[in-house]
Design a protein around this motif. Structure first.
Motif, PDB file in Angstrom:
ATOM      1  N   LEU A 247       0.824  -1.210   0.000  1.00 22.46           N
ATOM      2  CA  LEU A 247       0.000   0.000   0.000  1.00 22.46           C
ATOM      3  C   LEU A 247       0.857   1.258   0.000  1.00 22.46           C
ATOM      4  CD1 LEU A 247      -2.675   1.566   0.311  1.00 22.46           C
ATOM      5  CD2 LEU A 247      -2.475   1.203   2.792  1.00 22.46           C
ATOM      6  N   PHE A 248       1.814   1.339   0.924  1.00 23.81           N
ATOM      7  CA  PHE A 248       2.623   2.553   1.034  1.00 23.81           C
ATOM      8  C   PHE A 248       3.577   2.694  -0.148  1.00 23.81           C
ATOM      9  CE2 PHE A 248       1.507   2.096   5.638  1.00 23.81           C
ATOM     10  CZ  PHE A 248       0.741   3.254   5.688  1.00 23.81           C
ATOM     11  N   SER A 249       3.978   1.572  -0.732  1.00 28.29           N
ATOM     12  CA  SER A 249       4.774   1.647  -1.943  1.00 28.29           C
ATOM     13  C   SER A 249       3.955   2.261  -3.082  1.00 28.29           C
ATOM     14  CB  SER A 249       5.259   0.244  -2.346  1.00 28.29           C
ATOM     15  OG  SER A 249       5.960   0.288  -3.571  1.00 28.29           O
ATOM     16  N   SER A 250       2.683   1.889  -3.182  1.00 27.52           N
ATOM     17  CA  SER A 250       1.807   2.448  -4.211  1.00 27.52           C
ATOM     18  C   SER A 250       1.543   3.925  -3.951  1.00 27.52           C
ATOM     19  CB  SER A 250       0.483   1.679  -4.248  1.00 27.52           C
ATOM     20  OG  SER A 250       0.689   0.326  -4.606  1.00 27.52           O
ATOM     21  N   ILE A 251       1.359   4.281  -2.677  1.00 30.95           N
ATOM     22  CA  ILE A 251       1.139   5.689  -2.329  1.00 30.95           C
ATOM     23  C   ILE A 251       2.364   6.516  -2.690  1.00 30.95           C
ATOM     24  CG2 ILE A 251       0.853   7.292  -0.395  1.00 30.95           C
ATOM     25  CD1 ILE A 251      -0.927   5.195   0.934  1.00 30.95           C
ATOM     26  N   ASN A 252       3.542   5.985  -2.375  1.00 33.79           N
ATOM     27  CA  ASN A 252       4.768   6.718  -2.702  1.00 33.79           C
ATOM     28  C   ASN A 252       4.940   6.883  -4.205  1.00 33.79           C
ATOM     29  OD1 ASN A 252       5.549   7.095  -0.040  1.00 33.79           O
ATOM     30  ND2 ASN A 252       6.742   5.200   0.044  1.00 33.79           N
TER      31      ASN A 252
ATOM     32  N   LEU B  33      10.739  16.777  -5.420  1.00 37.40           N
ATOM     33  CA  LEU B  33      10.780  15.389  -4.981  1.00 37.40           C
ATOM     34  C   LEU B  33      10.429  15.272  -3.506  1.00 37.40           C
ATOM     35  CD1 LEU B  33      13.972  13.971  -6.740  1.00 37.40           C
ATOM     36  CD2 LEU B  33      11.582  13.674  -7.397  1.00 37.40           C
ATOM     37  N   PHE B  34       9.517  14.319  -3.221  1.00 34.33           N
ATOM     38  CA  PHE B  34       9.165  13.954  -1.865  1.00 34.33           C
ATOM     39  C   PHE B  34       9.324  12.431  -1.753  1.00 34.33           C
ATOM     40  CE2 PHE B  34       7.019  17.926  -2.531  1.00 34.33           C
ATOM     41  CZ  PHE B  34       7.022  18.557  -1.297  1.00 34.33           C
ATOM     42  N   GLY B  35       8.902  11.880  -0.642  1.00 35.13           N
ATOM     43  CA  GLY B  35       8.892  10.433  -0.480  1.00 35.13           C
ATOM     44  C   GLY B  35       9.980   9.933   0.445  1.00 35.13           C
ATOM     45  N   GLU B  36      10.200   8.622   0.412  1.00 33.37           N
ATOM     46  CA  GLU B  36      11.159   7.957   1.293  1.00 33.37           C
ATOM     47  C   GLU B  36      12.197   7.210   0.481  1.00 33.37           C
ATOM     48  OE1 GLU B  36       8.557   7.043   5.337  1.00 33.37           O
ATOM     49  OE2 GLU B  36       9.219   5.387   4.069  1.00 33.37           O
ATOM     50  N   LEU B  37      13.393   7.151   1.037  1.00 36.33           N
ATOM     51  CA  LEU B  37      14.472   6.359   0.455  1.00 36.33           C
ATOM     52  C   LEU B  37      15.021   5.483   1.575  1.00 36.33           C
ATOM     53  CD1 LEU B  37      16.239   5.798  -2.028  1.00 36.33           C
ATOM     54  CD2 LEU B  37      17.759   7.632  -1.268  1.00 36.33           C
ATOM     55  N   ASN B  38      14.619   4.210   1.570  1.00 30.55           N
ATOM     56  CA  ASN B  38      15.049   3.241   2.574  1.00 30.55           C
ATOM     57  C   ASN B  38      16.179   2.403   1.991  1.00 30.55           C
ATOM     58  OD1 ASN B  38      13.082   3.369   4.981  1.00 30.55           O
ATOM     59  ND2 ASN B  38      11.734   3.406   3.205  1.00 30.55           N
ATOM     60  N   ILE B  39      17.372   2.554   2.551  1.00 29.51           N
ATOM     61  CA  ILE B  39      18.559   1.916   1.998  1.00 29.51           C
ATOM     62  C   ILE B  39      19.140   0.925   3.003  1.00 29.51           C
ATOM     63  CG2 ILE B  39      20.825   2.306   0.975  1.00 29.51           C
ATOM     64  CD1 ILE B  39      19.925   5.315   0.746  1.00 29.51           C
TER      65      ILE B  39
END
Length: 326
Positions: free
Chosen positions: A96-101, A114-120
C-alpha cells in the motif's frame, strides 16, 4: 492493553469494516503505526520512533484490530510476534505505502519537486572505504531533494537481501559474491580484500619475503561472508573452517587471538596495520576484488528518488581532476 480480539486468535474478518468502507486518513495513520511497530520489533521499541507513549501505541493497534476484525499481533509476557493475519496485513502495508509513494512521486515529478522515502540497506563496516560513493551520494540527494526522508540501515548481507525482497528497503548496497535471480544489480565499485594475521600469530614476525604459501595453507583459517569463497579456497587446503565469523569486526577479534588467518577489507584493516596489530600476508599474490553493487528487487522500477540517488552515486565515482599547482 488488550483489544477485544486479543484472546480470539486469528478470527475471520468482520464483514462490515473492510468490505463496506474505504480506507481513510485515520486508517492510514493506524497502518503506519502498525508498520513501525513491526519493523521496530515491538511496542516498546517503537515508542522512540513514533515519539508517543506505550499506552497510545497499544490503543492504536487495538483500534486497528477492531477496524479490520482480526488479531494482528500478540504482545505481553510471551513477547511480540505477528499472527498469520498480521503477516498478511504487514505485507499489504508495504504494498500500500509503496503504491502511495509511487502515486505521490508521479505528482511531485510533474511539479519538479521530490518527496517520499528512500530506505537503503547497506552492508556494515564500509564507512572507511575511500572507494565508497555512499556518503557523497546521500549528500547530493539532500542537496537536490531536501524533503525526501532518508532511512539508512547498516546491517548484514542476508538482512539486506530479505529487506529488498519484502519491500522494506528501496535498495541495497552490498558486496556481490554470486548474482541471484531475485535481484537486479547495478555495479558501483570494487572493495579490495587481503589475507591478514594478528600480532600474536607466528607468521607476524616472519619477514615478508620469507613467508611461503605452504605456511599459509597449513594455518588455521577464519571463514566469513566478506571474502569470495571460491578464491579464498585457493589459499587454504581445508574444506571446513576452523572458525566462523559473520562480520568483519568478529573476524578481526579472532585474528587478534593469534590463532587464525583471515580475509579483511583493506580499508578496514589499515587502521590496525598502522597500529602494528595486523599484517598482510603475500599481498602481491593474495588479493581479492569484491564487486559492490546497488541492488533492487528484480524488475522493480526506479522512481524519481531512487533514480536521483543512483545518479548521485555514479557521479561520485567519477574521478575528479587534480587541481593544478599555481
Amino acid at each position: 492493553m488488550e483489544s477485544p480480539l486479543s484472546k480470539s486468535g486469528n478470527t475471520s474478518p468482520a464483514k462490515s469494516d473492510i468490505n463496506q468502507h474505504s480506507l481513510g486518513v485515520a486508517d492510514l495513520k493506524l497502518l503506519r503505526v502498525f508498520k513501525t511497530v513491526v519493523e521496530a520489533g515491538g511496542f516498546t521499541a517503537a515508542c522512540n520512533e513514533l515519539n508517543i507513549g506505550l499506552a497510545a501505541i497499544s490503543k492504536q493497534i487495538s483500534d486497528l484490530e477492531i477496524r479490520f476484525g482480526m488479531k494482528l499481533c500478540t504482545r505481553g509476557r510471551e513477547g511480540f510476534y505477528l499472527t498469520e493475519h498480521g503477516k498478511v496485513a504487514y505485507q499489504a502495508c508495504l504494498d500500500l505505502f509503496s503504491s502511495i509513494n509511487l502515486f505521490r512521486d508521479k505528482l511531485n515529478h510533474a511539479r519538479h519537486e521530490l518527496f517520499g522515502e528512500l530506505n537503503i540497506g547497506i552492508i556494515d563496516n564500509t564507512i572507511t572505504d575511500p572507494q565508497s560513493p555512499v556518503v557523497c551520494g546521500l549528500g547530493e540527494v539532500y542537496r537536490q531533494a531536501p524533503k525526501v526522508n532518508i532511512r539508512l540501515h547498516a546491517t548484514q548481507l542476508d538482512e539486506i537481501e530479505r529487506g529488498v525482497i519484502d519491500g522494506r528497503f528501496t535498495c541495497g548496497i552490498m558486496p556481490v559474491y554470486q548474482e541471484k535471480p531475485e535481484f537486479d544489480y547495478f555495479f558501483l565499485y570494487h572493495e579490495m580484500t587481503y589475507l591478514y594475521c594478528g600480532d600474536k600469530h607466528p607468521l607476524f614476525s616472519v619477514p615478508a619475503q620469507e613467508i611461503k604459501e605452504s605456511q599459509i595453507k597449513s594455518s588455521q583459517m577464519v571463514n566469513h561472508f566478506y571474502a569470495n569463497h571460491s578464491k579464498k579456497n585457493i589459499f587454504s587446503d581445508v574444506t571446513t573452517p576452523h572458525a566462523i565469523a559473520v562480520q568483519v569486526e568478529a573476524v578481526t577479534m579472532l585474528l587478534m587471538t593469534g590463532n587464525y588467518l583471515g580475509f579483511l577489507p583493506e580499508h578496514y584493516a589499515s587502521a590496525f596495520m598502522d597500529g602494528n596489530k595486523l599484517k598482510a600476508l603475500m599481498p602481491d599474490n593474495i588479493e581479492i576484488a569484491t564487486p559492490f553493487s546497488l541492488v533492487v528487487k528484480k524488475g522493480a522500477p526506479f522512481n524519481s528518488v531512487l533514480n536521483l540517488f543512483f545518479n548521485a552515486l555514479k557521479q561520485a565515482l567519477i574521478p575528479r581532476p587534480e587541481a593544478k599547482a599555481s
